[in-house]
Design a protein around this motif. Structure first.
Motif, PDB file in Angstrom:
ATOM      1  N   GLY A 292       0.721  -1.297   0.005  1.00  0.00           N
ATOM      2  CA  GLY A 292      -0.045  -0.027  -0.015  1.00  0.00           C
ATOM      3  C   GLY A 292       0.665   1.277   0.034  1.00  0.00           C
ATOM      4  O   GLY A 292       0.720   2.266  -0.659  1.00  0.00           O
ATOM      5  N   GLU A 293       1.775   1.445   0.917  1.00  0.00           N
ATOM      6  CA  GLU A 293       2.781   2.514   1.121  1.00  0.00           C
ATOM      7  C   GLU A 293       4.128   2.111   1.492  1.00  0.00           C
ATOM      8  O   GLU A 293       3.951   1.409   2.753  1.00  0.00           O
ATOM      9  N   VAL A 294       5.143   2.464   0.976  1.00  0.00           N
ATOM     10  CA  VAL A 294       6.470   2.263   1.647  1.00  0.00           C
ATOM     11  C   VAL A 294       6.792   3.469   2.326  1.00  0.00           C
ATOM     12  O   VAL A 294       6.852   4.418   1.738  1.00  0.00           O
ATOM     13  N   ARG A 295       7.424   3.351   3.649  1.00  0.00           N
ATOM     14  CA  ARG A 295       7.451   4.559   4.428  1.00  0.00           C
ATOM     15  C   ARG A 295       8.947   4.131   5.043  1.00  0.00           C
ATOM     16  O   ARG A 295       9.647   5.146   5.522  1.00  0.00           O
ATOM     17  N   GLY A 296       9.642   3.014   5.098  1.00  0.00           N
ATOM     18  CA  GLY A 296      10.782   2.855   5.808  1.00  0.00           C
ATOM     19  C   GLY A 296      11.511   1.664   5.227  1.00  0.00           C
ATOM     20  O   GLY A 296      11.457   1.298   4.013  1.00  0.00           O
ATOM     21  N   GLY A 297      12.340   0.882   5.976  1.00  0.00           N
ATOM     22  CA  GLY A 297      13.181  -0.160   5.625  1.00  0.00           C
ATOM     23  C   GLY A 297      12.475  -1.346   4.855  1.00  0.00           C
ATOM     24  O   GLY A 297      13.270  -2.005   4.169  1.00  0.00           O
ATOM     25  N   GLU A 298      11.233  -1.367   4.694  1.00  0.00           N
ATOM     26  CA  GLU A 298      10.691  -2.436   4.063  1.00  0.00           C
ATOM     27  C   GLU A 298      10.663  -2.141   2.327  1.00  0.00           C
ATOM     28  O   GLU A 298      10.610  -3.177   1.660  1.00  0.00           O
ATOM     29  N   ALA A 299      11.219  -1.044   2.381  1.00  0.00           N
ATOM     30  CA  ALA A 299      11.440  -0.721   0.745  1.00  0.00           C
ATOM     31  C   ALA A 299      12.724  -1.209   0.294  1.00  0.00           C
ATOM     32  O   ALA A 299      12.518  -1.960  -0.888  1.00  0.00           O
ATOM     33  N   LEU A 300      13.555  -1.668   0.940  1.00  0.00           N
ATOM     34  CA  LEU A 300      14.916  -2.572   0.518  1.00  0.00           C
ATOM     35  C   LEU A 300      14.307  -3.785   0.444  1.00  0.00           C
ATOM     36  O   LEU A 300      14.896  -4.796  -0.684  1.00  0.00           O
ATOM     37  N   ASP A 301      13.629  -4.263   1.372  1.00  0.00           N
ATOM     38  CA  ASP A 301      13.131  -5.813   0.928  1.00  0.00           C
ATOM     39  C   ASP A 301      12.140  -5.911  -0.179  1.00  0.00           C
ATOM     40  O   ASP A 301      12.086  -6.930  -0.845  1.00  0.00           O
ATOM     41  N   LEU A 302      11.436  -4.917  -0.493  1.00  0.00           N
ATOM     42  CA  LEU A 302      10.604  -4.937  -1.687  1.00  0.00           C
ATOM     43  C   LEU A 302      11.451  -5.016  -2.906  1.00  0.00           C
ATOM     44  O   LEU A 302      11.342  -5.664  -3.634  1.00  0.00           O
ATOM     45  N   LEU A 303      12.589  -4.207  -2.905  1.00  0.00           N
ATOM     46  CA  LEU A 303      13.584  -4.215  -4.088  1.00  0.00           C
ATOM     47  C   LEU A 303      14.078  -5.524  -4.436  1.00  0.00           C
ATOM     48  O   LEU A 303      14.029  -6.011  -5.196  1.00  0.00           O
ATOM     49  N   ASP A 304      14.332  -6.180  -3.223  1.00  0.00           N
ATOM     50  CA  ASP A 304      15.132  -7.482  -3.223  1.00  0.00           C
ATOM     51  C   ASP A 304      13.952  -8.415  -3.576  1.00  0.00           C
ATOM     52  O   ASP A 304      14.278  -9.304  -4.611  1.00  0.00           O
ATOM     53  N   THR A 325      10.734  11.246  -6.581  1.00  0.00           N
ATOM     54  CA  THR A 325      10.158  10.134  -6.225  1.00  0.00           C
ATOM     55  C   THR A 325      11.310   8.983  -6.008  1.00  0.00           C
ATOM     56  O   THR A 325      11.427   8.220  -4.891  1.00  0.00           O
ATOM     57  N   LEU A 326      12.368   8.958  -6.752  1.00  0.00           N
ATOM     58  CA  LEU A 326      13.286   7.815  -6.901  1.00  0.00           C
ATOM     59  C   LEU A 326      14.458   8.352  -5.679  1.00  0.00           C
ATOM     60  O   LEU A 326      14.704   7.428  -4.956  1.00  0.00           O
ATOM     61  N   PRO A 327      14.871   9.458  -5.491  1.00  0.00           N
ATOM     62  CA  PRO A 327      15.542   9.830  -4.449  1.00  0.00           C
ATOM     63  C   PRO A 327      15.031   9.420  -2.940  1.00  0.00           C
ATOM     64  O   PRO A 327      15.639   9.348  -2.142  1.00  0.00           O
ATOM     65  N   ARG A 328      13.439   9.747  -2.899  1.00  0.00           N
ATOM     66  CA  ARG A 328      12.917   9.309  -1.738  1.00  0.00           C
ATOM     67  C   ARG A 328      13.035   7.977  -1.391  1.00  0.00           C
ATOM     68  O   ARG A 328      13.068   7.583  -0.372  1.00  0.00           O
ATOM     69  N   LEU A 329      12.725   7.036  -2.642  1.00  0.00           N
ATOM     70  CA  LEU A 329      12.753   5.599  -2.396  1.00  0.00           C
ATOM     71  C   LEU A 329      13.971   5.358  -1.819  1.00  0.00           C
ATOM     72  O   LEU A 329      14.089   4.275  -0.900  1.00  0.00           O
ATOM     73  N   VAL A 330      15.120   5.861  -2.387  1.00  0.00           N
ATOM     74  CA  VAL A 330      16.583   5.485  -1.804  1.00  0.00           C
ATOM     75  C   VAL A 330      16.344   5.841  -0.475  1.00  0.00           C
ATOM     76  O   VAL A 330      17.159   5.238   0.267  1.00  0.00           O
ATOM     77  N   ARG A 331      16.167   6.968   0.155  1.00  0.00           N
ATOM     78  CA  ARG A 331      16.237   7.352   1.299  1.00  0.00           C
ATOM     79  C   ARG A 331      15.502   6.452   2.313  1.00  0.00           C
ATOM     80  O   ARG A 331      15.968   6.142   3.500  1.00  0.00           O
ATOM     81  N   VAL A 332      14.290   6.187   1.999  1.00  0.00           N
ATOM     82  CA  VAL A 332      13.550   5.272   2.709  1.00  0.00           C
ATOM     83  C   VAL A 332      14.176   3.969   2.972  1.00  0.00           C
ATOM     84  O   VAL A 332      14.166   3.304   3.977  1.00  0.00           O
TER      85      VAL A 332
END
Length: 436
Positions: A292-304, A325-332
C-alpha cells in the motif's frame, strides 16, 4: 388537500416510532442488545420498508426527494451516525472532516463545503467512534490510546483524535469505495488519465513491469493502484500488504491474500510492521507483491523481492514531484538497518523500478468557481544512474493546457523495459496516440 409542517412532523414521529418498535423486536430476535456497525445493511432495509409502507398511507402520500430525506433522517435517528448518515450516503462525498462541535467540512466534486456540525457535544462523537471500533481488538479510543486509525466496513478510512491531544476533537473519514472506479477506462472517463494511455498501462501490468505510484496525500494513489492491480491475470498469486486495509483486492482477484499491519498495544508489544509482513509474504509463494505504501526499511525488502522472482510488483510512496520520487525511495530504503552503502541502494533502485506514475492535485477554474481535481501528472521510466541520482525519463506529462502530451519517445525506454513490454505488445507503438 394541503398538509401542514406540523402534520408532516407528526407523520415522521409516527414512522419513527414504528421503526424503533420493529427494530427493537428484530434486535431481540437476533439476540442483540444494540445496533452494530455490520448491522447497517439490514437496519437500512428495515427503515426503507417501514417508510415505504407508511408514506403510502399519508395524506397526501410522500414521494420523491422528500421520501428519501425522510428515510435518511430516520435511519440517522436510530443509529449512532446521526446527521452524519446523510453525508455517508452520498456517493460523491470524498472526505468528511469534523472539528469537534465547532465545524464540519465535506469534500465533494473537488470542492470543500462547510456544513452544520453533526453533533452538539463531543461525547456523541466519541460514542460514534466507539461504535465503529466495537469488537475490533486492534482499534480503540480512550485516554491511554487517544488516536485511532481504522478501515470501515465499506472501505473508508477513519481517523480520530481525542481532545487532548487534539483541540478540538478531530474525526476524519476518507472514503475509498472499491466500486467507485472499477477499471482504467472509468479513471479516463473521470479525467484522471487520458484514454490514449490505457494500452500502455495494460501492457505494463501484463508485461510485469515493477511499478511505483507516487504523489502527495489525497492524490488518488490507492484508487489508482487498486485499478491497476485488477488488470493482473487470474492465474497469478498476489499478496497485498498495508498498514490499514484499503485495497480489498482479495474480493477482486482469484488468488489473493491480504496482509494488514498492527500497531503495538498499550504495553508497546504486539506490533506487526510492514517489514515483517514483507518477509511473511515471501513465504506465501506470491507471483506479485503489492504494498500500500513504503515508508521505511521495507522498501529494501521490496526491491530485493522484485529482483528475486516477483517482477510486476506495485507499491506507492509519498513524494513532492516526479523527480523527487526515486531519491525518496532511496532514502526510505536506507532506513533498513541491513542496507548496504547508499551507492548500492541507488543502483538497485535504478535497476529494479521500471515505471514511475506520479499523481497530483490540480486546480481547475470554471463558471462555478475553483476546484481541485486528481490527475496523473507524469509517466516515466527509470533509465539508470546519472550524476549520483537515479535518472527518470519522462514519457508522458500533464501540461498547463489541461492535456497530456508525449515528452519522450518509446526509444528512450531502457532495454529491460522494452523487452518486458515486447512479450505482450509492440512497445514502439504505445505512444503513437500522443502529440509531442
Amino acid at each position: 388537500m394541503a398538509i401542514t409542517a406540523s402534520d408532516r412532523t407528526a407523520v415522521e414521529l409516527q414512522i419513527r416510532a414504528r421503526v424503533e418498535s420493529e427494530l427493537a423486536a428484530e434486535l431481540a430476535r437476533r439476540d442483540l442488545t444494540r445496533v452494530r456497525v455490520d448491522d447497517q445493511p439490514w437496519v437500512y432495509e428495515l427503515v426503507g420498508r417501514v417508510v415505504a409502507e407508511e408514506q403510502r398511507r399519508a395524506v397526501p402520500p410522500i414521494h420523491g426527494e422528500e421520501s428519501q430525506q425522510l428515510l435518511r433522517r430516520i435511519f440517522a435517528a436510530v443509529t449512532p451516525l446521526g446527521p452524519l448518515a446523510e453525508h455517508l450516503a452520498d456517493p460523491d462525498v470524498e472526505e468528511i472532516r469534523i472539528n469537534g462541535t465547532q465545524a464540519c467540512f465535506i469534500f465533494k466534486g473537488g470542492r470543500r463545503h462547510e456544513v452544520v456540525p453533526p453533533f452538539a457535544d463531543e461525547a456523541a462523537l466519541v460514542d460514534l467512534v466507539h461504535w465503529y471500533t466495537d469488537g475490533t481488538a486492534s482499534a480503540r479510543l480512550d485516554r491511554a490510546s487517544p488516536t485511532v486509525t481504522m478501515t470501515l466496513p465499506e472501505g473508508s478510512r477513519l481517523h480520530a483524535a481525542l481532545s487532548p491531544p487534539a483541540r478540538p476533537m478531530s474525526l476524519t473519514i476518507r472514503r475509498h469505495p472499491p466500486s467507485r472506479f472499477r477499471d482504467v477506462a472509468s479513471l479516463a472517463e473521470a479525467g484522471f488519465l487520458p484514454q490514449a494511455l490505457i494500452p500502455l498501462l495494460e501492457a505494463a501490468v501484463a508485461g510485469r513491469l515493477n511499478i511505483l505510484i507516487a504523489g502527495g496525500a489525497g492524490a488518488g494513489k490507492t484508487t489508482f493502484m487498486r485499478v491497476l492491480a485488477r488488470l493482473i491475470a487470474p492465474h497469478e498469486r498476489v499478496v497485498t500488504i498495508e498498514d490499514q486495509s484499503e485495497l480489498h483486492l482479495w474480493r477482486d482477484l482469484h488468488d489473493c491474500i491480504s496482509l494488514e499491519g498492527r500497531p503495538p498495544n498499550t504495553e508497546g508489544r504486539g506490533a506487526i510492521t510492514i517489514q515483517m509482513l514483507v518477509h511473511e509474504a515471501l513465504r506465501m509463494s506470491p507471483d506479485r507483491i503489492i504494498i500500500g505504501e513504503v515508508r521505511g526499511g521495507e522498501a529494501l525488502d521490496l526491491l530485493d523481492a522484485m529482483n528475486t522472482g516477483h517482477p510486476g510488483s506495485i507499491c506507492t510512496i509519498h513524494a513532492d514531484s516526479p523527480r523527487e520520487t526515486l531519491p525518496r525511495l532511496v532514502r526510505v530504503a536506507l532506513r533498513n538497518p541491513h542496507a548496504p552503502r547508499p551507492e548500492a541502494v541507488l543502483a538497485e533502485v535504478a535497476h529494479t523500478v521500471d515505471l514511475v506514475l506520479y499523481a497530483g492535485l490540480v486546480r481547475i477554474a470554471d463558471a462555478s468557481g475553483e476546484s481541485r481535481a486528481r490527475r496523473l501528472l507524469s509517466l516515466g521510466c527509470v533509465q539508470g544512474v546519472d550524476d549520483g541520482r537515479a535518472n527518470l525519463q519522462e514519457l508522458v506529462a500533464y501540461g498547463r493546457d489541461g492535456g497530456w502530451h508525449r515528452v519522450g519517445s518509446a526509444a528512450a525506454m531502457p532495454e529491460r523495459v522494452r523487452a518486458k513490454l515486447a512479450s505482450v505488445c509492440d512497445p514502439m507503438r504505445l505512444l503513437d496516440a500522443f502529440d509531442a
